[in-house]
Write a protein that holds these residues in place. Structure first.
Motif, short mmCIF file in Angstrom:
data_model
loop_
_atom_site.label_atom_id
_atom_site.label_comp_id
_atom_site.label_asym_id
_atom_site.label_seq_id
_atom_site.Cartn_x
_atom_site.Cartn_y
_atom_site.Cartn_z
N LEU A 1 0.83 -1.20 0.00
CA LEU A 1 0.00 0.00 0.00
C LEU A 1 0.87 1.26 0.00
O LEU A 1 0.63 2.20 -0.77
CB LEU A 1 -0.92 0.00 1.22
CG LEU A 1 -1.79 1.25 1.40
CD1 LEU A 1 -2.91 1.27 0.37
CD2 LEU A 1 -2.37 1.30 2.82
N LEU A 2 1.89 1.28 0.85
CA LEU A 2 2.75 2.45 0.97
C LEU A 2 3.60 2.65 -0.28
O LEU A 2 3.77 3.78 -0.75
CB LEU A 2 3.62 2.32 2.21
CG LEU A 2 2.88 2.42 3.55
CD1 LEU A 2 3.73 1.89 4.69
CD2 LEU A 2 2.47 3.86 3.83
N TYR A 3 4.14 1.56 -0.82
CA TYR A 3 4.91 1.68 -2.04
C TYR A 3 4.02 2.13 -3.21
O TYR A 3 4.47 2.87 -4.10
CB TYR A 3 5.61 0.36 -2.39
CG TYR A 3 6.86 0.11 -1.58
CD1 TYR A 3 7.87 1.07 -1.48
CD2 TYR A 3 7.07 -1.11 -0.93
CE1 TYR A 3 9.02 0.84 -0.76
CE2 TYR A 3 8.22 -1.35 -0.20
CZ TYR A 3 9.20 -0.38 -0.11
OH TYR A 3 10.34 -0.62 0.62
N SER A 4 2.77 1.70 -3.21
CA SER A 4 1.84 2.12 -4.26
C SER A 4 1.59 3.62 -4.18
O SER A 4 1.50 4.30 -5.20
CB SER A 4 0.51 1.36 -4.13
OG SER A 4 0.68 -0.01 -4.35
N ARG A 5 1.45 4.13 -2.94
CA ARG A 5 1.28 5.57 -2.78
C ARG A 5 2.50 6.32 -3.29
O ARG A 5 2.39 7.33 -4.00
CB ARG A 5 1.03 5.88 -1.30
CG ARG A 5 0.98 7.37 -0.94
CD ARG A 5 -0.17 8.09 -1.63
NE ARG A 5 -0.44 9.39 -1.00
CZ ARG A 5 -1.30 10.28 -1.45
NH1 ARG A 5 -1.99 10.03 -2.56
NH2 ARG A 5 -1.50 11.42 -0.81
N MET A 6 3.69 5.84 -2.96
CA MET A 6 4.91 6.48 -3.44
C MET A 6 5.06 6.37 -4.95
O MET A 6 5.56 7.28 -5.60
CB MET A 6 6.13 5.86 -2.77
CG MET A 6 6.33 6.22 -1.32
SD MET A 6 7.97 5.73 -0.77
CE MET A 6 8.99 6.98 -1.51
N ALA A 7 4.63 5.23 -5.49
CA ALA A 7 4.71 5.04 -6.94
C ALA A 7 3.91 6.11 -7.66
O ALA A 7 4.32 6.63 -8.70
CB ALA A 7 4.19 3.65 -7.31
#
Length: 679
Positions: free
Chosen positions: A456-462
């Motif tokens: 979820l967090l990496y998706s937000r950063m992506a």
């Protein structure tokens, strides 16, 4: 040898022409290269009068050190969820803010527990807060629409919500918008947003020395987990950290200094803690550790974990400089420029300190001199000299110098206007802003085994344009499948939704220079993984990876030319690409040798038994490969593997002998093993 590499070797022996995974999983670093053509012919120079030239009127000289907290620089941050202890004493929240943070908490909980009900509640609460006008909720809603979580993926709606959120001051939505404009080559819009974001990032940098660059950790190395990098990021659970802490407790001054550095900068996966850093630096100084003096000066100048005191800051920085820690001169010069902790501003003295730092190869000294000459502070304004100082500092890794050069390219000051380059430089700096904390929380979650939360967090950063996050999120989808807790339109992602999302993430990463990502996209089209098989698109993706000097891609293009798949059947071109792969990466020598053997057989014995055997092997490849991996590779039985290759060689020699015998109308001798002399 790693398992994936072993698998690749197995395929080589099965097909005689599949390459090893000799690729790099990292995107190419940002390299600044300027020529005389970039410099303006007659940059302005005049006396030290800041008002004499209007084009400098909007340029800041030296910003206040740490004038704003990370929460002020990144409003609407998810810090209250991941670092609740750091939020003590914050102002009361509005009704919409309470609803917003409740939604974020439930969203995080849902991907941790797998409870769809929580995600549905989170979505409703975030949407309600957005309707109430909260910019941060609009930003989160843009994220949900952009990724298609519990709603149809809609890029237009995502853009609209981010636009409104950015207008309301949400910095993460500004990052998302800037990245969207960048992907569309709309540099005039992207550069303005990235300039604002980079300025916010710069305001949190140190005043004396260059902060250790805390690189985002790439979870994977090719197809495998990046275990070594992850081992060094386990924070206080790391064995090396515990050894250092033990030595510090026992009175080792060097270990005390290291502990202070770890807590001050948040190194090795440890949470930043200025109070602990102050404690360890103070103990180290008491033990005679001189390096801690400069950091104590920084701490007092910034008011980090202690009340700000410029007088004490100057004292500590002065003591550090006497111990030949030359970067401390930068902090002292800064205090004289600003007039902090001294009787009055003294530009002459500041310049002397910056020159001492520069003479001792401190990049901060070059940067600060660049600012003096750019603004004409205590010196005759000389933009060309300023540019040279900034370039020297940038080449030494000083992020503030990248910011100044970006501004020069942006505003046509000293350097010819170049919006694409200015945008790239601004982005490089902006990605070091406080919103990069998302990466730390994602890594912590992954190391704890909370894969869904990490995704979820990496998706937000992506969404914000971080290449490493795009790569990590895509890798989690491919590696963990259902365990990734990927949320789709109607619940947890279907296989098709996961493949599509991973494909999109890999594509974005490839656009930013990740050659491994481009290679995987080619593989997806070539094998029909998560999409329809399309050799033309596979060839296009491999060509993109080849343009980044990826040897694996060169090999694959050669293979496609050899078989006429998506590219014209051309054995000469196939050989050229195989040779290029070997020249690009010596590791490719073995697979290229096998591939050239295949080419030779195909060219000289077309329609023969061996060619039919080679062409029929791909269908049997999965079963044979699995047998090789389990029976041979796992046991390390190289002898059996050698015999397998020998068997194929014997088959080839027998076929060649049969053809020669038939041509000579002679009976075949079954026990003859000598190979005929080549014609």
């Amino acid at each position: 040898m790693h398992r994936e590499a072993r698998g690749a070797i197995a395929r080589l022996f099965v097909l005689l022409l599949v390459a090893l995974f000799f690729l790099s999983a990292t995107a190419r670093p940002f390299v600044l290269y300027l020529t005389n053509e970039d410099l303006k012919e007659n940059p302005p120079s005049s006396a030290a009068d800041e008002s004499s030239n209007g084009e400098f009127s909007d340029w800041e000289d030296f910003g206040d050190s740490d004038s704003k907290s990370e929460d002020e620089l990144d409003p609407g941050s998810w810090r209250p969820i991941f670092e609740p202890d750091s939020m003590a004493g914050t102002s009361s929240e509005s009704e919409d803010e309470v609803l917003y943070y409740s939604g974020i908490r439930k969203m995080v909980a849902s991907v941790s527990t797998g409870e769809m009900r929580l995600m549905e509640e989170a979505s409703s609460e975030i949407e309600a807060a957005a309707v109430g006008g909260l910019p941060h909720a609009k930003s989160a809603l843009g994220f949900l629409y952009g990724t298609g979580q519990l709603r149809e993926q809609n890029g237009a709606k995502a853009f609209l919500y981010h636009h409104f959120a950015a207008d309301g001051g949400n910095m993460q939505s500004k990052m998302a918008l800037a990245y969207t404009y960048l992907r569309q080559d709309m540099y005039d819009k992207a550069v303005e947003l990235y300039a604002e974001l980079a300025e916010a990032a710069v305001s949190s940098f140190l005043i004396s020395k260059v902060s250790p660059v805390i690189e985002q950790i790439r979870l994977h190395n090719g197809a495998e987990e990046n275990k070594e990098a992850l081992r060094k990021s386990r924070g206080e659970e790391d064995e090396d950290f515990q050894i250092t802490e033990y030595q510090a407790v026992k009175g080792n001054a060097a270990a005390m200094y290291k502990m202070g550095m770890i807590y001050y900068f948040g190194l090795r996966g440890v949470r930043r803690d200025h109070s602990k850093a102050l404690s360890w630096f103070s103990k180290a100084v008491d033990k005679g550790e001189p390096r801690s003096m400069e950091l104590l000066g920084e701490i007092y100048a910034r008011g980090a974990g202690v009340e700000r005191n410029y007088t004490k800051a100057l004292e500590w920085l002065g003591l550090a400089s006497k111990q030949h820690h030359f970067s401390a001169y930068n902090g002292m010069g800064y205090l004289y420029v600003k007039g902090y902790g001294v009787e009055k501003k003294n530009y002459t003295k500041a310049k002397e300190y910056f020159e001492k730092a520069a003479e001792n190869k401190e990049p901060g000294g070059h940067y600060n001199l660049g600012v003096l000459y750019l603004k004409g502070i205590g010196v005759k304004r000389d933009v060309k000299s300023a540019c040279n100082f900034f370039i020297t500092a940038a080449n030494a890794g000083q992020p503030k110098a990248f910011y100044q050069l970006a501004k020069m390219f942006h505003t046509d000051v000293g350097l010819k206007k170049n919006l694409p380059l200015a945008t790239g430089l601004y982005k490089f700096v902006a990605e070091r802003g406080p919103w990069s904390s998302l990466s730390r929380w994602a890594l912590e979650s992954y190391l704890k085994g909370e894969v869904g939360k990490a995704f979820l967090l990496y998706s937000r950063m992506a969404e914000l344009g971080y290449e490493v996050a795009q790569s990590n999120a895509a890798w989690i989808l491919d590696r963990f499948g259902e365990r990734s807790m990927c949320m789709g339109e109607a619940g947890f992602c279907t296989d098709a939704e996961r493949h599509q999302r991973a494909h999109s993430l890999w594509w974005q990463a490839s656009e930013q220079g990740n050659e491994h990502a481009a290679l995987l996209i080619g593989d997806a089209y070539y094998y029909g993984r998560g999409t329809e098989r399309d050799y033309d698109r596979a060839a296009e993706a491999y060509m993109h990876a080849k343009s980044q000097s990826n040897a694996q891609a060169m090999f694959n293009i050669g293979y496609m030319h050899e078989h006429g798949q998506g590219l014209p059947f051309d054995l000469h071109l196939a050989k050229r690409y195989y040779d290029e792969a070997q020249e690009s990466d010596p590791v490719a020598k073995f697979p290229v040798t096998l591939a050239l053997m295949s080419l030779w057989i195909r060219k000289n014995y077309a329609n023969s038994f061996l060619v039919r055997l080679i062409d029929s092997l791909p269908e049997a490849c999965p079963k044979v490969q699995a047998w090789i991996e389990k029976v041979i590779m796992d046991e390390g039985n190289a002898t059996i593997l050698t015999l397998f290759v020998c068997l194929l060689t014997v088959l080839y020699l027998r076929e060649r002998q049969r053809r020669h015998a038939a041509a000579a109308d002679l009976p075949l001798q079954p026990n003859e093993h000598d190979a005929p002399v080549p014609n």
